[in-house]
Design an enzyme around this catalytic site. Sequence first.
Site, PDB file in Angstrom:
ATOM      1  N   PHE A 138      53.263  33.839  27.214  1.00 46.73           N
ATOM      2  CA  PHE A 138      52.098  34.094  28.057  1.00 46.73           C
ATOM      3  C   PHE A 138      52.413  35.223  29.020  1.00 46.73           C
ATOM      4  CE2 PHE A 138      48.039  31.989  29.407  1.00 46.73           C
ATOM      5  CZ  PHE A 138      47.637  31.597  28.147  1.00 46.73           C
ATOM      6  N   GLN A 141      41.206  36.499  40.977  1.00 48.90           N
ATOM      7  CA  GLN A 141      41.801  37.010  39.744  1.00 48.90           C
ATOM      8  C   GLN A 141      40.753  37.492  38.748  1.00 48.90           C
ATOM      9  OE1 GLN A 141      44.144  34.384  36.770  1.00 48.90           O
ATOM     10  NE2 GLN A 141      45.603  35.862  37.559  1.00 48.90           N
ATOM     11  N   HIS A 183      40.397  38.401  34.883  1.00 46.42           N
ATOM     12  CA  HIS A 183      41.096  38.268  33.603  1.00 46.42           C
ATOM     13  C   HIS A 183      40.784  39.527  32.809  1.00 46.42           C
ATOM     14  CE1 HIS A 183      42.506  36.791  29.804  1.00 46.42           C
ATOM     15  NE2 HIS A 183      42.940  35.682  30.369  1.00 46.42           N
ATOM     16  N   LEU A 219      35.666  33.977  27.957  1.00 43.59           N
ATOM     17  CA  LEU A 219      37.055  34.393  27.963  1.00 43.59           C
ATOM     18  C   LEU A 219      37.621  34.463  26.554  1.00 43.59           C
ATOM     19  CD1 LEU A 219      39.618  34.797  29.771  1.00 43.59           C
ATOM     20  CD2 LEU A 219      40.140  32.440  29.195  1.00 43.59           C
ATOM     21  N   GLU A 235      44.447  34.747  27.050  1.00 40.60           N
ATOM     22  CA  GLU A 235      45.633  35.588  27.075  1.00 40.60           C
ATOM     23  C   GLU A 235      46.503  35.347  25.845  1.00 40.60           C
ATOM     24  OE1 GLU A 235      47.064  36.558  30.976  1.00 40.60           O
ATOM     25  OE2 GLU A 235      48.860  35.434  30.455  1.00 40.60           O
ATOM     26  N   ARG A 238      48.171  39.564  34.826  1.00 43.79           N
ATOM     27  CA  ARG A 238      46.734  39.821  34.755  1.00 43.79           C
ATOM     28  C   ARG A 238      46.254  40.866  35.747  1.00 43.79           C
ATOM     29  NH1 ARG A 238      44.704  33.618  33.862  1.00 43.79           N
ATOM     30  NH2 ARG A 238      45.550  33.542  31.753  1.00 43.79           N
ATOM     31  N   HIS A 260      37.768  35.427  37.137  1.00 39.64           N
ATOM     32  CA  HIS A 260      38.292  34.294  36.386  1.00 39.64           C
ATOM     33  C   HIS A 260      38.758  33.141  37.261  1.00 39.64           C
ATOM     34  CE1 HIS A 260      40.119  32.328  33.014  1.00 39.64           C
ATOM     35  NE2 HIS A 260      41.330  32.448  33.467  1.00 39.64           N
ATOM     36  N   ARG A 278      47.884  34.605  40.122  1.00 30.82           N
ATOM     37  CA  ARG A 278      48.335  33.457  39.332  1.00 30.82           C
ATOM     38  C   ARG A 278      48.796  33.924  37.953  1.00 30.82           C
ATOM     39  NH1 ARG A 278      45.734  29.934  35.302  1.00 30.82           N
ATOM     40  NH2 ARG A 278      43.896  31.260  35.391  1.00 30.82           N
TER      41      ARG A 278
HETATM   42  C1  LIG Z   1      37.678  30.213  30.675  1.00 31.25           C
HETATM   43  C2  LIG Z   1      38.878  29.746  31.435  1.00 31.25           C
HETATM   44  C3  LIG Z   1      40.105  29.657  30.800  1.00 31.25           C
HETATM   45  C4  LIG Z   1      41.233  29.211  31.473  1.00 31.25           C
HETATM   46  N1  LIG Z   1      42.422  29.122  30.800  1.00 31.25           N
HETATM   47  C5  LIG Z   1      43.509  28.652  31.453  1.00 31.25           C
HETATM   48  C6  LIG Z   1      44.747  28.500  30.772  1.00 31.25           C
HETATM   49  O1  LIG Z   1      44.874  28.780  29.585  1.00 31.25           O
HETATM   50  N2  LIG Z   1      45.799  28.020  31.460  1.00 31.25           N
HETATM   51  C7  LIG Z   1      45.703  27.662  32.773  1.00 31.25           C
HETATM   52  O2  LIG Z   1      46.680  27.213  33.321  1.00 31.25           O
HETATM   53  N3  LIG Z   1      44.538  27.792  33.436  1.00 31.25           N
HETATM   54  C8  LIG Z   1      43.440  28.274  32.816  1.00 31.25           C
HETATM   55  N4  LIG Z   1      42.254  28.418  33.503  1.00 31.25           N
HETATM   56  C9  LIG Z   1      42.166  27.952  34.871  1.00 31.25           C
HETATM   57  C10 LIG Z   1      41.988  26.463  34.935  1.00 31.25           C
HETATM   58  O3  LIG Z   1      41.337  26.011  33.783  1.00 31.25           O
HETATM   59  C11 LIG Z   1      41.177  26.013  36.122  1.00 31.25           C
HETATM   60  O4  LIG Z   1      41.722  26.555  37.261  1.00 31.25           O
HETATM   61  C12 LIG Z   1      41.194  24.510  36.239  1.00 31.25           C
HETATM   62  O5  LIG Z   1      40.747  23.922  35.051  1.00 31.25           O
HETATM   63  C13 LIG Z   1      40.391  24.000  37.390  1.00 31.25           C
HETATM   64  O6  LIG Z   1      40.409  22.581  37.358  1.00 31.25           O
HETATM   65  P1  LIG Z   1      39.859  21.710  38.542  1.00 31.25           P
HETATM   66  O7  LIG Z   1      40.102  20.288  38.174  1.00 31.25           O
HETATM   67  O8  LIG Z   1      40.406  22.206  39.810  1.00 31.25           O
HETATM   68  O9  LIG Z   1      38.315  22.033  38.526  1.00 31.25           O
HETATM   69  P2  LIG Z   1      37.165  21.801  37.446  1.00 31.25           P
HETATM   70  O10 LIG Z   1      37.658  21.393  36.121  1.00 31.25           O
HETATM   71  O11 LIG Z   1      36.309  23.006  37.526  1.00 31.25           O
HETATM   72  O12 LIG Z   1      36.411  20.568  38.022  1.00 31.25           O
HETATM   73  C14 LIG Z   1      35.706  20.621  39.220  1.00 31.25           C
HETATM   74  C15 LIG Z   1      35.086  19.266  39.428  1.00 31.25           C
HETATM   75  O13 LIG Z   1      34.509  19.224  40.709  1.00 31.25           O
HETATM   76  C16 LIG Z   1      33.237  18.676  40.624  1.00 31.25           C
HETATM   77  N5  LIG Z   1      32.409  19.188  41.707  1.00 31.25           N
HETATM   78  C17 LIG Z   1      32.276  20.466  42.123  1.00 31.25           C
HETATM   79  N6  LIG Z   1      31.394  20.520  43.132  1.00 31.25           N
HETATM   80  C18 LIG Z   1      30.979  19.251  43.372  1.00 31.25           C
HETATM   81  C19 LIG Z   1      30.058  18.654  44.279  1.00 31.25           C
HETATM   82  N7  LIG Z   1      29.372  19.368  45.159  1.00 31.25           N
HETATM   83  N8  LIG Z   1      29.879  17.323  44.218  1.00 31.25           N
HETATM   84  C20 LIG Z   1      30.541  16.567  43.330  1.00 31.25           C
HETATM   85  N9  LIG Z   1      31.422  17.085  42.440  1.00 31.25           N
HETATM   86  C21 LIG Z   1      31.620  18.407  42.470  1.00 31.25           C
HETATM   87  C22 LIG Z   1      32.724  19.062  39.274  1.00 31.25           C
HETATM   88  O14 LIG Z   1      31.744  18.180  38.852  1.00 31.25           O
HETATM   89  C23 LIG Z   1      33.986  18.943  38.447  1.00 31.25           C
HETATM   90  O15 LIG Z   1      34.143  17.630  37.986  1.00 31.25           O
HETATM   91  C24 LIG Z   1      41.131  28.874  32.827  1.00 31.25           C
HETATM   92  C25 LIG Z   1      39.904  28.965  33.473  1.00 31.25           C
HETATM   93  C26 LIG Z   1      38.784  29.408  32.802  1.00 31.25           C
HETATM   94  C27 LIG Z   1      37.500  29.533  33.528  1.00 31.25           C
END
Ligand SMILES: Cc1cc2nc3c(=O)[nH]c(=O)nc-3n(C[C@H](O)[C@H](O)[C@H](O)COP(=O)(O)OP(=O)(O)OC[C@H]3O[C@@H](n4cnc5c(N)ncnc54)[C@H](O)[C@@H]3O)c2cc1C
Lengths: 247, 129, 585
Positions: C117, C231, C233, C243, C246, C288, C356, C391
């Site tokens: 990666f 960030q 991407h 996306l 990577e 990135r 991203h 990141r």
């Molecule tokens: C397309 C893409 C590809 C990625 N690929 C990678 C990768 O290969 N490797 C890597 O390490 N990282 C990757 N990332 C980054 C990583 O996926 C994210 O940073 C991570 O999944 C975020 O997880 P989280 O649990 O913090 O938030 P999320 O999974 O976004 O969850 C947020 C939660 O908060 C809740 N929420 C938000 N606002 C409210 C509200 N007002 N009231 C109640 N609930 C709320 C939502 O319902 C949801 O359940 C990628 C990101 C993207 C966008």
Amino acid sequence: MKERLVQLEVLRYNPDTDTTAHFQRYEVSCPEEGVVLDALNKIKETIDPTLNYRWSCHMAVCGSCGMMINGEPKLSCHAFLREYDGVIRVEPLAHFPVERDLVTAPDDFIEKLKRVKPYLIPKAPKPISEGEYLQTPAQLKKYHRFTLCINCMLCYAACPEYGLTPKFIGPAAISLAHRYNLDSRDGGRDARQEVIASKEGVWECTFVGACSEVCPVHVDPASALQQVKIASSIDWIKEHLLPGGGK
Amino acid sequence: MSKPLIREVPPTSWYFRHPRYLRYMAREITSLFIGAYCVFLVFAMHSLAAGPSSYEAFLLTLRSPASIAFHVLALVAALYHAATWFNATQKAMPIQLGEEFVPGNLISGAHYLAWAVLSIAILFLAGVF
Amino acid sequence: METISTDVAIIGAGGAGLRTAIALAEADPKLRIALISKVYPMRSHTCAAEGGAAGVIKPDDSFDLHFDDTVGGGDWLSDQDCVEYFIHEAPKELLQLEHWGCPWNREPDGSVAVRPFGGMKKKRTWFAADKSGFHILHTLFQTSLQFDSITRFDEYYALDLLVDDGRCQGVTAMEMRSGQLRQFHAKAVIIAGGGAGRMFPFSTNGAIKTGDGMAMAYRAGAPLKDMEFVQYHPTGLPNTGSLLTEACRGEGGILLNKNGRRYLQDYGMGPETPVGQPQLKTMELGPRDRVSQAYWHELQKGNTVSTQWGECVMLDMRHLGEKKINERLPLVRELAASYLGVDIVKDPVPIRPVVHYMMGGISTNTQAATPLPGLFAAGECACVSLNGANRLGSNSLVELLVFGRRAALSALEHIQGLPAANTTALNALAEETQQRIRTLFSRTDGTESMSGLRKEMMDTMEKNAGIYRTEEGLQEGVAKIHELRERYGRVILTDRTNVFNTDLFQALELGSMLDCAEAVTVGALARKESRGAHQRLDFPERDDKNYLRHTMVYHQGLDAPRVDYLDVVITKSPPGVRDYSGDHK
Ligand SMILES: Cc1cc2nc3c(=O)[nH]c(=O)nc-3n(C[C@H](O)[C@H](O)[C@H](O)COP(=O)(O)OP(=O)(O)OC[C@H]3O[C@@H](n4cnc5c(N)ncnc54)[C@H](O)[C@@H]3O)c2cc1C
């Protein structure tokens, strides 16, 4: 980017103000390579902020935006405008209660999912400190397809059996149970059989096959259900026809 | 306060909603012919057991246009029914060799092959060749 | 208003929220856990993560190397005690997921497979094809189903934290299905609300990533940290922003400009490596920030390809062959084919950088605690200072797990022996939220449309807080966001009904994004240096003397926020040069 005019006929229902549902016609222009969801978003942004539907990822993986498009269960982010002529009819997912407009209540599915115990029940539990359970690529491949379910519930909307007999556990939930049954690390099949090999389980399935035809990620639930039927039949034969219950 | 809308499934006409449901119903209906043919075979056995004259009479009715029509229909139905199930075998009985799955049409194909071989064997035993 | 009493309330049921909930349920089966999410857990945006999750597992790798990659990748803005904790926990968490059934790709001997990666010196990214986040999320969600002590409140939109007696004691949330407001009284609250990429117009982030969690904490007095680090991407589809992971480059894909040149070699990431033999930490496997910035320079030089979707560069994966592409990048192939009509087996695919990930977020320490007692945060909404100024791909999915669990343990500690809550005070606070919603509903003299404001915000962010920034641009951005926040006070709803009113939720989300946008622009204006993802044309160098510090932004209502700084924790790696020129110097 080339644009085209899109006509949508969307089912509207608001329990606060309506007693029945009705169709509403909209016309918007969208990029040619766009999807039905883009059209809905454009309508919401520029014509009618009161239109309601769920969506998030726009890449067919979060499973939020399932709806009936010209009578077919589809993810609206994966229903390409280029594949439709004329007025596109958009309705909420069939077989689920409609909360409002295109938003349905998935409670029944969520509850069934929990019942089938879709989690690893380790065959030989060991602590993390002892590292991973070994699993060869072939063992992974055996169940891999059934891990791909995004819980979008299109298969439930396509399954006439579920429509007629709502207690049917249904394609996605049973496929997920089967996924764990097939996993070389798992030893929980007996616990799951109680639910999935029951009358409400696979034996409610008459193999229409619609689930597999509409699955946006090619899980092939119909295949999973038939496999469960065969395995359960073999269990039955062993138990009833072999000496000592086949043990 | 929130009253979700329930859109009922019409219990007797749902299969007109989509061609795939009609195809499914066609498969289910073909099984009626298979069943009817089984009854017919039992009837044939019965007349055989009742003696040569009864069997002769039975053979005669076989040549009637109604009987021929029934046989043609039953054959078409049986073919359709068998084909749908043979095509389904690849879903119900996938075979994994090493890492890869055996291609589905090989599994279905094997069923067709077995069917052909058995049919020929039966025709052979019946003295057709 | 109905009150729900619980021990711990978790806001967000993505990767971070679910990991937290499971950790709590395992630690104390008697604990009452409320898991609140505005979407059903499996719809959370963690499902979109493709590439994988980093953790040291192979014999040729070491914790020190993962440490160095992360700290260097973050341009020395990472807190090194945090990184140290993280790298040691990472493999344990990934193994835990394996034990819960995650279908990681495997080596022929059955051990877990890893892939290269960007910015990583060794292959250490665990992956499940190119649906790693999807599998992590579903594994966690399904695992969570076995714990009856986790009560889920799916499709509840969290609004305001209840802070009394100097500590956080709950949250208000609206049941989306009925439009009814509820208050949750909790001994501790953990925010796992995800990122805020939606404040930009072109983003890989799903519609739900609107920074609600960050804004909620910010409004309640907790500072947002390092928000200026956004960030980009390098490889997004030019029309939808979807996306292309990577891993495309990890598996050997190359980036070409309109002349067919692998232009990364012209931006400190060369010399060129042989096609089809990707080398770690150089060329296409650079970090990135650098790869996205190189696109910007190519654009200035007129070296990009003009397509119907705008200016692009080409990502070429043809040499990987169909078999490898189907096995390792099936989603990428599908995405490019359906949304762009390009088969990556046969043609290069046009791409451009896309917003991203938020390196910044709610300020937390290594224990996942915010400065506000009783409030914890984990996942993308938090800034625990693992990622610093940039990141590294595949560190975030692990961050969710490591700090999700850590937040649970810290919360558990916090709730021991707490004094009883003053429910009258909490009720009064909840009533304030009710009032806020009522005002929004009953406003009939509003002049501002929600979608109009949202568009202005997005355009401002893209124009003034993009890959490269300037003093004038940022000043304009700060002023504009300030103006929009003020105009937001006059926003008017079209839909005033109760059931699943997305017009209302989008308005609330816009409010959250504006708060976040304020912190981004203000932080960026104040940071007069270039570091990682924050690049200033007027201050092109990193300035360790003045800015080896975290930006801390404090909410001040409608007034300009207060900006403060916090020193970076350096334990063993003094700031050095980020070198992505490969081994062959
Ligand atoms: C397309 C893409 C590809 C990625 N690929 C990678 C990768 O290969 N490797 C890597 O390490 N990282 C990757 N990332 C980054 C990583 O996926 C994210 O940073 C991570 O999944 C975020 O997880 P989280 O649990 O913090 O938030 P999320 O999974 O976004 O969850 C947020 C939660 O908060 C809740 N929420 C938000 N606002 C409210 C509200 N007002 N009231 C109640 N609930 C709320 C939502 O319902 C949801 O359940 C990628 C990101 C993207 C966008």
